[in-house]
Design an enzyme around this catalytic site. Sequence first.
Site, PDB file in Angstrom:
ATOM      1  N   PRO A  67      -3.471  -8.301 -34.291  1.00 27.53           N
ATOM      2  CA  PRO A  67      -3.235  -6.874 -34.555  1.00 27.53           C
ATOM      3  C   PRO A  67      -1.797  -6.477 -34.219  1.00 27.53           C
ATOM      4  O   PRO A  67      -1.188  -7.007 -33.300  1.00 27.53           O
ATOM      5  CB  PRO A  67      -4.207  -6.166 -33.598  1.00 27.53           C
ATOM      6  CG  PRO A  67      -5.017  -7.229 -32.935  1.00 27.53           C
ATOM      7  CD  PRO A  67      -4.252  -8.505 -33.079  1.00 27.53           C
ATOM      8  N   GLY A  68      -1.302  -5.532 -34.975  1.00 27.60           N
ATOM      9  CA  GLY A  68      -0.093  -4.818 -34.594  1.00 27.60           C
ATOM     10  C   GLY A  68      -0.525  -3.700 -33.666  1.00 27.60           C
ATOM     11  O   GLY A  68      -1.516  -3.833 -32.945  1.00 27.60           O
ATOM     12  N   TYR A  76       2.907 -10.604 -31.960  1.00 31.64           N
ATOM     13  CA  TYR A  76       4.032 -11.199 -31.229  1.00 31.64           C
ATOM     14  C   TYR A  76       3.685 -12.540 -30.585  1.00 31.64           C
ATOM     15  O   TYR A  76       4.525 -13.131 -29.901  1.00 31.64           O
ATOM     16  CB  TYR A  76       4.660 -10.200 -30.240  1.00 31.64           C
ATOM     17  CG  TYR A  76       3.782  -9.652 -29.144  1.00 31.64           C
ATOM     18  CD1 TYR A  76       3.322 -10.466 -28.105  1.00 31.64           C
ATOM     19  CD2 TYR A  76       3.461  -8.305 -29.112  1.00 31.64           C
ATOM     20  CE1 TYR A  76       2.543  -9.957 -27.085  1.00 31.64           C
ATOM     21  CE2 TYR A  76       2.677  -7.781 -28.100  1.00 31.64           C
ATOM     22  CZ  TYR A  76       2.225  -8.611 -27.087  1.00 31.64           C
ATOM     23  OH  TYR A  76       1.459  -8.095 -26.075  1.00 31.64           O
ATOM     24  N   ARG A 102     -11.493 -14.356 -15.498  1.00 31.79           N
ATOM     25  CA  ARG A 102     -10.511 -15.265 -14.869  1.00 31.79           C
ATOM     26  C   ARG A 102     -11.192 -16.358 -14.045  1.00 31.79           C
ATOM     27  O   ARG A 102     -10.538 -17.303 -13.614  1.00 31.79           O
ATOM     28  CB  ARG A 102      -9.594 -14.478 -13.925  1.00 31.79           C
ATOM     29  CG  ARG A 102      -8.790 -13.394 -14.595  1.00 31.79           C
ATOM     30  CD  ARG A 102      -7.999 -12.590 -13.569  1.00 31.79           C
ATOM     31  NE  ARG A 102      -7.530 -11.332 -14.128  1.00 31.79           N
ATOM     32  CZ  ARG A 102      -6.871 -10.405 -13.450  1.00 31.79           C
ATOM     33  NH1 ARG A 102      -6.576 -10.585 -12.179  1.00 31.79           N
ATOM     34  NH2 ARG A 102      -6.488  -9.283 -14.049  1.00 31.79           N
ATOM     35  N   PHE A 143       1.150  -5.611 -19.213  1.00 28.05           N
ATOM     36  CA  PHE A 143       1.992  -4.478 -18.802  1.00 28.05           C
ATOM     37  C   PHE A 143       3.390  -4.711 -19.324  1.00 28.05           C
ATOM     38  O   PHE A 143       3.776  -5.840 -19.615  1.00 28.05           O
ATOM     39  CB  PHE A 143       1.971  -4.246 -17.286  1.00 28.05           C
ATOM     40  CG  PHE A 143       2.257  -5.459 -16.438  1.00 28.05           C
ATOM     41  CD1 PHE A 143       3.513  -6.037 -16.396  1.00 28.05           C
ATOM     42  CD2 PHE A 143       1.255  -6.010 -15.649  1.00 28.05           C
ATOM     43  CE1 PHE A 143       3.772  -7.145 -15.600  1.00 28.05           C
ATOM     44  CE2 PHE A 143       1.504  -7.127 -14.849  1.00 28.05           C
ATOM     45  CZ  PHE A 143       2.759  -7.697 -14.830  1.00 28.05           C
TER      46      PHE A 143
HETATM   47  C1  HXC Z   1       4.953  -5.356 -12.923  1.00 30.89           C
HETATM   48  C2  HXC Z   1       2.734  -5.367 -12.307  1.00 30.89           C
HETATM   49  C3  HXC Z   1       2.496  -4.222 -13.115  1.00 30.89           C
HETATM   50  C4  HXC Z   1       3.605  -3.668 -13.836  1.00 30.89           C
HETATM   51  C5  HXC Z   1       0.628  -4.815 -12.191  1.00 30.89           C
HETATM   52  N1  HXC Z   1       1.552  -5.692 -11.762  1.00 30.89           N
HETATM   53  N2  HXC Z   1       1.183  -3.911 -13.008  1.00 30.89           N
HETATM   54  N3  HXC Z   1       3.945  -5.931 -12.212  1.00 30.89           N
HETATM   55  N4  HXC Z   1       4.816  -4.278 -13.717  1.00 30.89           N
HETATM   56  N5  HXC Z   1       3.479  -2.616 -14.633  1.00 30.89           N
HETATM   57  C6  HXC Z   1       1.354  -6.785 -10.818  1.00 30.89           C
HETATM   58  C7  HXC Z   1       0.950  -6.259  -9.450  1.00 30.89           C
HETATM   59  O1  HXC Z   1       2.070  -5.801  -8.742  1.00 30.89           O
HETATM   60  C8  HXC Z   1       0.332  -7.500  -8.825  1.00 30.89           C
HETATM   61  O2  HXC Z   1       1.311  -8.408  -8.356  1.00 30.89           O
HETATM   62  C9  HXC Z   1      -0.347  -8.156 -10.017  1.00 30.89           C
HETATM   63  O3  HXC Z   1       0.245  -7.605 -11.211  1.00 30.89           O
HETATM   64  C10 HXC Z   1      -1.822  -7.906 -10.069  1.00 30.89           C
HETATM   65  O4  HXC Z   1      -2.036  -6.501 -10.081  1.00 30.89           O
HETATM   66  P1  HXC Z   1      -3.354  -5.838  -9.499  1.00 30.89           P
HETATM   67  O5  HXC Z   1      -3.304  -4.380  -9.791  1.00 30.89           O
HETATM   68  O6  HXC Z   1      -3.543  -6.287  -8.099  1.00 30.89           O
HETATM   69  O7  HXC Z   1      -4.540  -6.496 -10.229  1.00 30.89           O
HETATM   70  P2  HXC Z   1      -5.164  -6.649 -11.657  1.00 30.89           P
HETATM   71  O8  HXC Z   1      -6.021  -5.488 -12.016  1.00 30.89           O
HETATM   72  O9  HXC Z   1      -5.805  -7.958 -11.537  1.00 30.89           O
HETATM   73  O10 HXC Z   1      -4.026  -6.724 -12.796  1.00 30.89           O
HETATM   74  C11 HXC Z   1      -3.328  -5.562 -13.217  1.00 30.89           C
HETATM   75  C12 HXC Z   1      -3.201  -5.457 -14.734  1.00 30.89           C
HETATM   76  C13 HXC Z   1      -4.596  -5.353 -15.342  1.00 30.89           C
HETATM   77  C14 HXC Z   1      -2.537  -6.710 -15.271  1.00 30.89           C
HETATM   78  C15 HXC Z   1      -2.353  -4.246 -15.028  1.00 30.89           C
HETATM   79  O11 HXC Z   1      -5.422  -4.483 -14.621  1.00 30.89           O
HETATM   80  C16 HXC Z   1      -4.552  -4.866 -16.772  1.00 30.89           C
HETATM   81  O12 HXC Z   1      -3.954  -5.419 -17.653  1.00 30.89           O
HETATM   82  N6  HXC Z   1      -5.223  -3.807 -17.035  1.00 30.89           N
HETATM   83  C17 HXC Z   1      -5.137  -3.219 -18.389  1.00 30.89           C
HETATM   84  C18 HXC Z   1      -6.193  -3.718 -19.303  1.00 30.89           C
HETATM   85  C19 HXC Z   1      -5.787  -3.395 -20.707  1.00 30.89           C
HETATM   86  O13 HXC Z   1      -5.354  -2.289 -21.010  1.00 30.89           O
HETATM   87  N7  HXC Z   1      -5.883  -4.363 -21.599  1.00 30.89           N
HETATM   88  C20 HXC Z   1      -5.419  -4.210 -22.959  1.00 30.89           C
HETATM   89  C21 HXC Z   1      -4.099  -4.892 -23.076  1.00 30.89           C
HETATM   90  S1  HXC Z   1      -3.312  -4.466 -24.589  1.00 30.89           S
HETATM   91  P3  HXC Z   1       1.790  -8.451  -6.777  1.00 30.89           P
HETATM   92  O14 HXC Z   1       2.785  -9.545  -6.729  1.00 30.89           O
HETATM   93  O15 HXC Z   1       2.367  -7.113  -6.494  1.00 30.89           O
HETATM   94  O16 HXC Z   1       0.544  -8.739  -6.003  1.00 30.89           O
HETATM   95  C22 HXC Z   1      -2.563  -5.853 -25.138  1.00 30.89           C
HETATM   96  C23 HXC Z   1      -1.727  -5.638 -26.336  1.00 30.89           C
HETATM   97  C24 HXC Z   1      -1.579  -6.890 -27.105  1.00 30.89           C
HETATM   98  O17 HXC Z   1      -2.684  -6.875 -24.595  1.00 30.89           O
HETATM   99  C25 HXC Z   1      -1.811  -6.675 -28.530  1.00 30.89           C
HETATM  100  C26 HXC Z   1      -3.262  -6.803 -28.922  1.00 30.89           C
HETATM  101  C27 HXC Z   1      -3.742  -5.659 -29.717  1.00 30.89           C
END
Ligand code: HXC
Length: 290
Positions: free
Chosen positions: A192-193, A151, A71, A101
């Site tokens: 990917p699906g 998507y 980022r 998420f």
């Molecule tokens: C709503 C959420 C949330 C949720 C986090 N946030 N989870 N809001 N619902 N489930 C909000 C938090 O409240 C916060 O906002 C902000 O996101 C940042 O969260 P942090 O935990 O402080 O930080 P950060 O680690 O920077 O971000 C969280 C994260 C990230 C977005 C969940 O860690 C993440 O995505 N991790 C997973 C990595 C991953 O699995 N990647 C693969 C993706 S699969 P506030 O306002 O409260 O401060 C994919 C599928 C697509 O993309 C298809 C391709 C195959």
Amino acid sequence: MSDDFADDLLTDHHIVITGGGTGLGRAMALRFADLGAAVTINGRRTEPLEETVADIEERGGTAEGISCNVREADAVDAFFDEAEERQGPVTRLVNNAAANFLAATKYISPNGFDAIVKTNLYGSFYCTQACGRRWLERAEEGVVLSIATTYAETGSAYVVPSAMSKAGIVAMTRSLAAEWGSAGIRLNAVAPGPFPTEGAWDRLMPSADLEEKMRQRIPVRRFGSPEELADLASFLLSDLSGYMNGEVVTVDGGETLAAGGQFNTFTRMSREQVKSMMDALRPESSENEE
Ligand code: HXC
């Protein structure tokens, strides 16, 4: 006839995989290293990077892990300097790091939106630009492969920031394919699906029941395996795909197409149900005979 790529398919390449310590990124890192590439993986947490590097080295491959938050533009630039210092010029980039998420859009905070879009869209742009600038300055060819999603084209409820940012990645891929193609730089993407991976899948799949419903929507009735994605990525990074540029390759077992066809829902009924439905629609054979 061999049913596998040649072991040296990616030899002489230095491949950067963002988010390469876990999930699909890790599967690609292992596969590329098996095919002869030197890989550099990045991510925010050092532990998964160290584990994946150790696993690659154990298999006889070459890898480095460098922590980096995609980022941040400055951190990305410093990452590429460090990667090239350790393993020489980068020749291939895989934009894999992704945040996501499941959430009802009305509840997503600005921070939540930023966390996803900055990782997916800004991160992919920063890495692509950092690589592209280096390749253009040195008059080197290169390939960028980005992980999009099906998507990105169709949109999807409850993952709106992800869908928006993946659509942007597709636009970047197609735009730069035109802008940089004459310099020998190609950009492609895969869409990917569902590919279950530890971590991401747990967060995106609320229950076993929904998982089964999702599986039933897929014509081949199974999810993809990370190794299948890694094989496709290997092909797209290699010279075997040298004439592909600006392409988005869907790999979803037919899920996206099946969701759109009006009558495809019948394929999820039992054979008996389908047969009696077809029989009911068929004109009586005696009435058909003149
Ligand atoms: C709503 C959420 C949330 C949720 C986090 N946030 N989870 N809001 N619902 N489930 C909000 C938090 O409240 C916060 O906002 C902000 O996101 C940042 O969260 P942090 O935990 O402080 O930080 P950060 O680690 O920077 O971000 C969280 C994260 C990230 C977005 C969940 O860690 C993440 O995505 N991790 C997973 C990595 C991953 O699995 N990647 C693969 C993706 S699969 P506030 O306002 O409260 O401060 C994919 C599928 C697509 O993309 C298809 C391709 C195959």
